[in-house]
Each structure stands twice: as structure tokens, then as C-alpha cells.
Write an enzyme that holds these catalytic residues in place. Structure first.
Site, PDB file in Angstrom:
ATOM      1  N   LYS A  22      43.979  -6.947  24.277  1.00  0.00           N
ATOM      2  CA  LYS A  22      44.490  -6.474  22.980  1.00  0.00           C
ATOM      3  C   LYS A  22      44.067  -5.037  22.706  1.00  0.00           C
ATOM      4  O   LYS A  22      44.884  -4.193  22.329  1.00  0.00           O
ATOM      5  CB  LYS A  22      43.986  -7.377  21.860  1.00  0.00           C
ATOM      6  N   ASN A  23      42.771  -4.751  22.876  1.00  0.00           N
ATOM      7  CA  ASN A  23      42.296  -3.430  22.458  1.00  0.00           C
ATOM      8  C   ASN A  23      42.712  -2.313  23.414  1.00  0.00           C
ATOM      9  O   ASN A  23      42.603  -1.136  23.066  1.00  0.00           O
ATOM     10  CB  ASN A  23      40.777  -3.449  22.225  1.00  0.00           C
ATOM     11  N   ARG A  92      44.681  -1.963  12.320  1.00  0.00           N
ATOM     12  CA  ARG A  92      43.677  -0.925  12.467  1.00  0.00           C
ATOM     13  C   ARG A  92      44.120   0.135  13.479  1.00  0.00           C
ATOM     14  O   ARG A  92      43.981   1.332  13.279  1.00  0.00           O
ATOM     15  CB  ARG A  92      42.384  -1.614  12.947  1.00  0.00           C
ATOM     16  N   PRO A 122      34.914   3.982   8.851  1.00  0.00           N
ATOM     17  CA  PRO A 122      35.422   5.345   8.682  1.00  0.00           C
ATOM     18  C   PRO A 122      36.122   5.861   9.941  1.00  0.00           C
ATOM     19  O   PRO A 122      35.911   5.316  11.026  1.00  0.00           O
ATOM     20  CB  PRO A 122      34.150   6.157   8.415  1.00  0.00           C
ATOM     21  N   ILE A 123      36.962   6.918   9.785  1.00  0.00           N
ATOM     22  CA  ILE A 123      37.585   7.543  10.967  1.00  0.00           C
ATOM     23  C   ILE A 123      37.222   9.030  11.020  1.00  0.00           C
ATOM     24  O   ILE A 123      37.978   9.844  11.549  1.00  0.00           O
ATOM     25  CB  ILE A 123      39.120   7.325  11.012  1.00  0.00           C
ATOM     26  N   ASP A 124      36.047   9.349  10.457  1.00  0.00           N
ATOM     27  CA  ASP A 124      35.646  10.761  10.404  1.00  0.00           C
ATOM     28  C   ASP A 124      35.522  11.395  11.794  1.00  0.00           C
ATOM     29  O   ASP A 124      35.822  12.585  11.964  1.00  0.00           O
ATOM     30  CB  ASP A 124      34.313  10.905   9.638  1.00  0.00           C
ATOM     31  N   GLN A 125      35.125  10.624  12.799  1.00  0.00           N
ATOM     32  CA  GLN A 125      34.965  11.213  14.139  1.00  0.00           C
ATOM     33  C   GLN A 125      36.322  11.503  14.794  1.00  0.00           C
ATOM     34  O   GLN A 125      36.453  12.462  15.554  1.00  0.00           O
ATOM     35  CB  GLN A 125      34.141  10.283  15.043  1.00  0.00           C
ATOM     36  N   ASP A 304      32.447  -7.868  19.120  1.00  0.00           N
ATOM     37  CA  ASP A 304      33.597  -8.776  18.968  1.00  0.00           C
ATOM     38  C   ASP A 304      33.285 -10.204  19.414  1.00  0.00           C
ATOM     39  O   ASP A 304      34.070 -11.111  19.148  1.00  0.00           O
ATOM     40  CB  ASP A 304      34.795  -8.259  19.777  1.00  0.00           C
ATOM     41  N   ILE A 326      26.598  -2.682  15.261  1.00  0.00           N
ATOM     42  CA  ILE A 326      27.843  -1.897  15.180  1.00  0.00           C
ATOM     43  C   ILE A 326      28.470  -2.078  13.787  1.00  0.00           C
ATOM     44  O   ILE A 326      28.791  -1.103  13.112  1.00  0.00           O
ATOM     45  CB  ILE A 326      28.864  -2.325  16.264  1.00  0.00           C
ATOM     46  N   ARG A 396      46.826 -12.069  15.450  1.00  0.00           N
ATOM     47  CA  ARG A 396      46.791 -10.635  15.785  1.00  0.00           C
ATOM     48  C   ARG A 396      46.212 -10.411  17.179  1.00  0.00           C
ATOM     49  O   ARG A 396      46.489  -9.385  17.802  1.00  0.00           O
ATOM     50  CB  ARG A 396      45.931  -9.858  14.769  1.00  0.00           C
TER      51      ARG A 396
HETATM   52  N1  EPU Z   1      32.568   4.855  13.241  1.00  0.00           N
HETATM   53  C1  EPU Z   1      32.295   5.905  12.402  1.00  0.00           C
HETATM   54  N2  EPU Z   1      33.192   6.927  12.352  1.00  0.00           N
HETATM   55  C2  EPU Z   1      34.329   6.940  13.094  1.00  0.00           C
HETATM   56  C3  EPU Z   1      34.589   5.870  13.940  1.00  0.00           C
HETATM   57  C4  EPU Z   1      33.690   4.819  14.006  1.00  0.00           C
HETATM   58  O1  EPU Z   1      31.276   5.926  11.721  1.00  0.00           O
HETATM   59  O2  EPU Z   1      35.099   7.905  12.993  1.00  0.00           O
HETATM   60  C5  EPU Z   1      31.582   3.736  13.337  1.00  0.00           C
HETATM   61  C6  EPU Z   1      32.188   2.410  12.918  1.00  0.00           C
HETATM   62  O3  EPU Z   1      32.100   2.211  11.525  1.00  0.00           O
HETATM   63  C7  EPU Z   1      31.351   1.425  13.713  1.00  0.00           C
HETATM   64  C8  EPU Z   1      31.069   2.189  15.016  1.00  0.00           C
HETATM   65  O4  EPU Z   1      31.287   3.566  14.710  1.00  0.00           O
HETATM   66  O5  EPU Z   1      30.149   1.185  13.065  1.00  0.00           O
HETATM   67  C9  EPU Z   1      31.931   1.815  16.201  1.00  0.00           C
HETATM   68  O6  EPU Z   1      33.304   1.851  15.815  1.00  0.00           O
HETATM   69  P1  EPU Z   1      34.482   2.125  16.836  1.00  0.00           P
HETATM   70  O7  EPU Z   1      35.195   3.352  16.449  1.00  0.00           O
HETATM   71  O8  EPU Z   1      33.971   2.040  18.245  1.00  0.00           O
HETATM   72  O9  EPU Z   1      35.427   0.904  16.551  1.00  0.00           O
HETATM   73  P2  EPU Z   1      36.983   0.910  16.566  1.00  0.00           P
HETATM   74  O10 EPU Z   1      37.464   1.820  17.643  1.00  0.00           O
HETATM   75  O11 EPU Z   1      37.557   1.098  15.228  1.00  0.00           O
HETATM   76  C10 EPU Z   1      37.204  -0.924  18.373  1.00  0.00           C
HETATM   77  C11 EPU Z   1      37.869  -2.252  18.467  1.00  0.00           C
HETATM   78  C12 EPU Z   1      37.104  -3.273  17.631  1.00  0.00           C
HETATM   79  C13 EPU Z   1      35.671  -3.318  18.119  1.00  0.00           C
HETATM   80  C14 EPU Z   1      35.041  -1.923  18.075  1.00  0.00           C
HETATM   81  C15 EPU Z   1      33.645  -1.873  18.660  1.00  0.00           C
HETATM   82  C16 EPU Z   1      40.180  -1.610  18.697  1.00  0.00           C
HETATM   83  C17 EPU Z   1      41.522  -1.539  18.093  1.00  0.00           C
HETATM   84  N3  EPU Z   1      39.224  -2.134  17.944  1.00  0.00           N
HETATM   85  O12 EPU Z   1      37.262  -0.570  16.999  1.00  0.00           O
HETATM   86  O13 EPU Z   1      37.733  -4.501  17.881  1.00  0.00           O
HETATM   87  O14 EPU Z   1      34.935  -4.181  17.288  1.00  0.00           O
HETATM   88  O15 EPU Z   1      35.868  -1.011  18.844  1.00  0.00           O
HETATM   89  O16 EPU Z   1      33.638  -2.264  19.969  1.00  0.00           O
HETATM   90  O17 EPU Z   1      39.975  -1.222  19.840  1.00  0.00           O
HETATM   91  C18 EPU Z   1      38.359  -6.697  17.426  1.00  0.00           C
HETATM   92  O18 EPU Z   1      38.948  -6.683  18.525  1.00  0.00           O
HETATM   93  O19 EPU Z   1      38.183  -7.740  16.749  1.00  0.00           O
HETATM   94  C19 EPU Z   1      37.841  -5.440  16.900  1.00  0.00           C
HETATM   95  C20 EPU Z   1      37.496  -5.285  15.637  1.00  0.00           C
END
Ligand code: EPU
Length: 428
Positions: A22-23, A92, A122-125, A304, A326, A396
Site C-alpha cells: 500500500k505505502n 493521507r 505535520p508536512i513541514d519537512q 504500523d 513515531i 483503505r
Molecule cells: N513528521 C514531521 N514533519 C513532516 C513529516 C513527518 O514532523 O513534515 C513526523 C510525523 O509526525 C511522524 C514522523 O515524522 O512523527 C514520521 O512521519 P512520516 O513522514 O515518516 O510518515 P508518513 O510518510 O506520513 C508513512 C506511512 C505511514 C507510516 C509512517 C511511518 C504512507 C502513506 N504512510 O507516513 O503508514 O506510519 O510512514 O512509517 O506511506 C499506515 O500504513 O497505516 C500508515 C499510517
């Protein structure tokens, strides 16, 4: 809208075949926007996130065919259509449309993403990366506006190791001018999968799967054929479920190396596991030892899988502690497990599980995708019938869950929600 019903307490046996990840899928599909001729992705899971992304690509002018797990996207007639509302809010991963559309059109308008509620996400990064490449990024009434005259490669250090930001910056950078270096990049297998697709499309990427990724921008990308990696989280879910209620389960179409942290923990609990090339056999344990887990970025224990793992820990002898570093608030499943007789308390970022207890069937609600998986496992363990609402979350991410579990001998079925239940769901 449906609910799931499970008559639990019976052992499962047989073989389950794991679907595409999925991811990865949710990033590979947006990545096709960057090509100028058709891209085919093989082995996609049949889940609602994939269907949503298919229709989002069609909304921006793509021609998409999807059958038999294979999707062909012709992106040649796509335009940078604003997507401020509607389907983008439902998942997401719609944030990958930002990187891909910015990379191809140098502009995009995308509503802030939805998806699972796991506390602040957040998506600040991502935004920091887009800005470093030369884009202006503004948030106007809940939608992100991205604009650039041109994108120019840059050195970007991620303050937080983020899967989404790493992939999104790769998507925006592959057609930028010059070299981009992502430092402190995430190393998840899905990142390598996306880099492989982009490389097959003509991109120049080195270091995916390490914490430094180098991208040399190219002017154009072409179509190709790509096979997605298997879903390590789906595989992990069946592995946990096999440990909890299995009497010999073979998990097929996996990459065992992607599951090392989980396999190590299960073995520590006393679960017999035999790994082969692309299969894994989980045998029956006589009893389970309590263990502690701490979620970490890959190759650490995946966040996850902590929710599904918690259901198994209710069967372990002693006290187990699950700490999520996380997503510190990813514990909405705990109240539901308590309804089923689990003895668990949450303290800060940790859940403390005392066992063993015999779970009892109950009416419970899946608040997010992996909470749903945790409740399905709990329902299979429990005596009596468990009724799970919030099934749309499960749909999903788990391809053909009911069919796969029936194939293992489970008694699980879907029923439509009554009018009264629909009303209650809307109000909640
Ligand atoms: N974070 C920030 N700022 C950012 C991005 C992330 O502070 O700009 C923080 C997040 O809040 C979190 C950590 O960094 O605490 C890691 O977040 P990450 O960005 O790695 O997560 P993501 O890319 O949004 C993906 C998977 C998630 C999985 C996480 C961690 C997808 C679509 N989603 O999310 O999958 O939990 O990586 O491995 O790839 C799931 O499959 O159920 C799921 C939620």
C-alpha cells in the site's frame, strides 16, 4: 457502509498470499504524473486508496486502466488542475500529488491531506524541501498552493526522518535542474521501490535506502513497466495473526528481510518461524513470553505493526510495554481492546499490557487502518462474536481481507450497517 463480524476462538491454517505494498502504491501512482508516455505498474493491491488515486489522476486528465492488479497510466494529456477538495481529503498520501505535479507542471493546488488520525501529522519537512528547490508554498483556506518558475537542485537536510518527505522531495527533484541531495533521508523499502520506478522512467537517483539520496535532474521522463514490492505491513499483520491463532500458516510472496525486527520479536516470544526465499512459515507456540517493543524508523520495529502486535500481547505471560516513538498518540485501539477484556493501560507514549487474558467478543470500532487490523486479530482470538465498525479504514489498506481470512478457515463476514448504526457513525 459495512461492519465486519468475526466468530473467534478457532485455529487457522493454510496459505495466504500477500498483495503489493500500500505505502508504495500510493507513491508509485502519483509518480506516473512525471512521465510523458504510459507507465504500467504490476501487482497493485485492490484497496480503496488505490481507487481514490486512480480517480484523482483521471480528474487531472490522465487515462487510467486498472484490472487484474495492473494499472496503466497515460499521463500525456494531464494538466495541473487544482485539487483543493473532494477525494484528496480522504487519503493521507494525496500529498504525493504535490511533489509529482510540482515536478512536472511547476505548479499545483492540493487540499491538505486526510488519512488516519494518529495525532499531529505535520508536512513541514515536505514544504521545506519544495521551498529549497525554489517553489513558493502557501496555505490558502486549507489548500497548499505550490508555484515555481523553475526548480533547481539543492541540499536538503530533513530535521525529522520522514518517509513522506523523502519521497515527495524525490518526486519534485527528478526533473529539477542540477543535483539535489537529501540528507537524513528515510530508508524504508517503499522509498527504494519509488526510486526504482523513477529510475526505470529515466531519472538519475543514487543512495535510495540509505540516509543520503543524490538526484541529478533530467529534462524528461518516459514510460516503463514496474512491479511493486510486497506489502511488509500486510505480511506482518498475517504473521502476528498466525502467531496468535494459527496452527501452521504459510505467508507467501514476501521479502523476509523487510520483516526482520518483527520476526526477532516473535521468536523472543517463543513463536516458531521458518523463513524461506519469498515465504515464511509460522507455527503454533505453546505459550507466549511477554516482550517490550519500541517503534523506530526502518529497519526498527514499524509503528504500523505496533497496534496489531498489541492484540497478540494480550496472550503473553507477564507485562509487556509497547512504546511508539513515531506517533505518540497511536493508541485509539486500546479502549476497544479493553472492551474485549484486555488489561492494558496507556501512559504517555506507551501501552502497558498485562496477560494472559482471554479476550471476549464485543462491539468495537476501528478508528484507523492499523487499529482495524488490531481488532480483527483480537476478534479472531476472542471467544464469541466480535462486531467491528469503521471498516472503511480497513478497506483503505487490506486487499481482500475477508477472502484471505476465509481461505485460512476463519469465520468472518460483512454485514450492512443498519440505519440506526449509520446515524451513530455520523454523529461519532
Ligand atoms: N513528521 C514531521 N514533519 C513532516 C513529516 C513527518 O514532523 O513534515 C513526523 C510525523 O509526525 C511522524 C514522523 O515524522 O512523527 C514520521 O512521519 P512520516 O513522514 O515518516 O510518515 P508518513 O510518510 O506520513 C508513512 C506511512 C505511514 C507510516 C509512517 C511511518 C504512507 C502513506 N504512510 O507516513 O503508514 O506510519 O510512514 O512509517 O506511506 C499506515 O500504513 O497505516 C500508515 C499510517
Amino acid at each position: 457502509m459495512d461492519k465486519l463480524k468475526i466468530a473467534g476462538g478457532y485455529p487457522l491454517q493454510g496459505t495466504v498470499r500477500i498483495s503489493g505494498a500500500k505505502n508504495s502504491a500510493v507513491a508509485l501512482i502519483p509518480a506516473t504524473i512525471l512521465a510523458d508516455s504510459p507507465v504500467t505498474i504490476e501487482g497493485l493491491p485492490e484497496i480503496s486508496d488505490v481507487e481514490l488515486l486512480k480517480s484523482l489522476l483521471e480528474e487531472i486528465g490522465g487515462t487510467v486502466q486498472f484490472s487484474n492488479h495492473e494499472m496503466t497510466v497515460d499521463p500525456s494529456a494531464m494538466i495541473s488542475m487544482p485539487l483543493p477538495n473532494g477525494k484528496v481529503k480522504k487519503l493521507r498520501a494525496s500529498y504525493y500529488l504535490m511533489g509529482a505535479m510540482l515536478g512536472r507542471f511547476k505548479k499545483a493546488v492540493i487540499g491538505l491531506p486526510g488519512g488516519c488520525h494518529l495525532g499531529p501529522r505535520p508536512i513541514d519537512q515536505h514544504i521545506k524541501g519544495f521551498e529549497a528547490l525554489g517553489a513558493s508554498v502557501t496555505n490558502e483556506q486549507g489548500a497548499i498552493y505550490l508555484r515555481a518558475d523553475e526548480l533547481v537542485g539543492a541540499r536538503i537536510y530533513l530535521d525529522v526522518v520522514s518517509v513522506g518527505a523523502t519521497i515527495n522531495i524525490m518526486l519534485a527533484a527528478v526533473r529539477a535542474k542540477g543535483r539535489t541531495i537529501i540528507e537524513n533521508a528515510a530508508k524504508e523499502p517503499e522509498i527504494i521501490d519509488v526510486a526504482t520506478l523513477l529510475t526505470n522512467m529515466g531519472a538519475k537517483i543514487k543512495g535510495a535506502g540509505t540516509d543520503v539520496i543524490r538526484i541529478d535532474g533530467v529534462d524528461e521522463l518516459h514510460g516503463c513497466r514496474h512491479t511493486i514490492i510486497p506489502d511488509r505491513i500486510e505480511a506482518g499483520t498475517y504473521l502476528i495473526l498466525g502467531a496468535a491463532v494459527g496452527d501452521g500458516i504459510l505467508i507467501d510472496n514476501i521479502i523476509p528481510q523487510h520483516l526482520e525486527s518483527l520476526i526477532a520479536k516473535l521468536r523472543e516470544m517463543g513463536v516458531p518461524i521458518d523463513t524461506q526465499d519469498d515465504q515464511l512459515f509460522v507455527g503454533k507456540a505453546d505459550s507466549f513470553k511477554a516482550v517490550d517493543i519500541k517503534t523506530l524508523v526502518y529497519p526498527g520495529f514499524p509503528t504500523d505493526l505496533q497496534q496489531p502486535f498489541t492484540s497478540l500481547l494480550t496472550k503473553a505471560q507477564g507485562t509487556s510495554v509497547v512504546t511508539d516513538t513515531i506517533y505518540g498518540a497511536r493508541f485509539k485501539h486500546i479502549d476497544e481492546l479493553r472492551r474485549m477484556n484486555a488489561n492494558i493501560k496507556v501512559e504517555g507514549r506507551s501501552a502497558i499490557i498485562s496477560g494472559p487474558v482471554q479476550l471476549q467478543g464485543a462491539k468495537v470500532k476501528a478508528s484507523d487502518l492499523r487499529a482495524g487490523a488490531a481488532l480483527v486479530i483480537a476478534g479472531l482470538i476472542a471467544e464469541g462474536v466480535t462486531e467491528i465498525t469503521g471498516v472503511d479504514h480497513i478497506d483503505r489498506g487490506y486487499s481482500h481481507l475477508v477472502e484471505k481470512l476465509e481461505g485460512l478457515g476463519a469465520t468472518i463476514w460483512r454485514e450492512q450497517l443498519s440505519k440506526e448504526e449509520m446515524e451513530q457513525m455520523k454523529q461519532a
